[in-house]
Enzyme design. Structure first.
Site, short mmCIF file in Angstrom:
data_model
loop_
_atom_site.label_atom_id
_atom_site.label_comp_id
_atom_site.label_asym_id
_atom_site.label_seq_id
_atom_site.Cartn_x
_atom_site.Cartn_y
_atom_site.Cartn_z
N GLY A 175 0.77 -1.24 0.00
CA GLY A 175 0.00 0.00 0.00
C GLY A 175 0.80 1.29 0.00
N TRP A 178 2.33 2.84 -2.47
CA TRP A 178 1.95 3.70 -3.60
C TRP A 178 0.53 4.23 -3.44
CZ3 TRP A 178 3.96 2.83 -9.20
CH2 TRP A 178 5.36 2.90 -9.20
N ASP A 222 -4.97 -6.22 -5.85
CA ASP A 222 -3.93 -7.20 -5.57
C ASP A 222 -4.59 -8.49 -5.12
OD1 ASP A 222 -0.62 -6.62 -4.79
OD2 ASP A 222 -1.52 -8.57 -4.40
N ASP A 273 -7.04 -11.22 -8.93
CA ASP A 273 -6.03 -11.23 -9.98
C ASP A 273 -6.43 -10.22 -11.05
OD1 ASP A 273 -4.40 -11.76 -12.18
OD2 ASP A 273 -4.34 -13.91 -11.79
N ASP A 299 3.72 -1.24 -9.92
CA ASP A 299 5.07 -1.40 -9.37
C ASP A 299 5.38 -2.88 -9.17
OD1 ASP A 299 7.51 -0.41 -8.37
OD2 ASP A 299 6.81 -0.57 -6.30
N LYS A 359 6.66 -0.51 -13.86
CA LYS A 359 8.04 -0.92 -13.60
C LYS A 359 8.43 -2.06 -14.52
CE LYS A 359 9.23 -2.95 -9.60
NZ LYS A 359 9.62 -2.92 -8.18
#
Length: 256
Positions: free
Chosen positions: A48, A50, A68, A86, A111, A151
């Site tokens: 958490g 971000w 998540d 998912d 990320d 990322k």
């Protein structure tokens, strides 16, 4: 004191759940992603960090939703919501669409990183796979003008992935935040201003000029999308080639 210790200790002192919170702050300072009242989707959001940064950036009129498959401990913010699932499952996407409640999404974040094997080529390939999954979700839910941060580890598959992102946004920039560890090959691709045009650069088409813009260029409409064409008059029937696209308008030239 090492860079890792510095950001780890700062996170503890300032109440962030992860040191990666500073990466997002630095990315936003560089790329100007967030705005007051924005709706932000964070994919792979646990634990958490971000979410905390995004909530601070968009303010009390914004909305931040984390997705998540792991449980995300509740945050002390009325504008943050979470979905456990998912992100590649259609049921999770439907839950996300319902939670957004038809409001325009401004930013999609990811990320995510793979479980590391220590084999560089494997870890790189897995990171690109995760990035492509996030990219698929972003192109599914981002309207014109939206931004995307993801990322990815450096490696041979990065150039192809970046090119794919570039086709969906006005431009893409690569950022390596100061908070990234020196030993990490990670970087963040930032896609700015999603393009949802019904045409692509290089396309040739026949159309009629329906209006003249304030700068004197002709206006062509393609499924509601505006193309500006120089050197034409209102009412002209022309064949044009698309030369450039932006999030809301594009540009074309007459084919002689």
């Amino acid at each position: 004191m090492t860079g890792r210790d510095e950001y780890y200790n700062r996170a503890k002192q300032e109440g962030y759940r992860t040191r990666s919170a500073y990466k997002l702050q630095q990315i936003d300072a560089d790329a100007g992603v967030f705005g007051p009242g924005n709706t932000v989707i964070d994919l792979g959001a646990a634990p958490g960090g971000w979410l905390q940064v995004a909530a601070e950036a968009v303010g009390p009129s914004g909305t931040v939703i984390g997705v998540d498959f792991q449980r995300i401990r509740d945050l002390e913010s009325d504008i943050v919501d979470t979905i456990r699932g998912d992100m590649t499952d259609e049921s999770t996407k439907n839950a996300l669409r319902k939670r957004v409640n038809n409001s325009s999404v401004n930013v999609v974040l990811s990320d995510m990183a793979p479980n590391m094997t220590g084999e560089y080529s494997v870890d790189h390939a897995r990171s690109v796979h995760l990035a492509r999954q996030a990219f698929s979700v972003a192109t599914d839910i981002l309207p014109a003008g939206g931004d995307f941060i993801v990322k990815v580890f450096d490696g041979r598959d990065l150039a192809d992935f970046r090119q794919d992102v570039d086709t969906e946004f006005e431009y893409v920039k690569s950022i390596r935040p100061d908070a990234s560890r020196d030993s990490s090959s990670e970087q963040y691709l930032v896609g700015k201003h999603r393009i949802t045009a019904p045409v692509s650069p290089g396309d040739e088409l026949d159309a009629t000029v329906v209006d003249i813009g304030s700068e004197g260029d002709g206006i062509i409409k393609i499924d509601g999308y505006t193309l500006f064409v120089p050197g034409v008059e209102n009412g002209d029937s022309v064949r044009v080639r698309v030369t450039d696209l932006k999030s809301n308008v594009g540009f074309a030239e007459v084919i002689e």
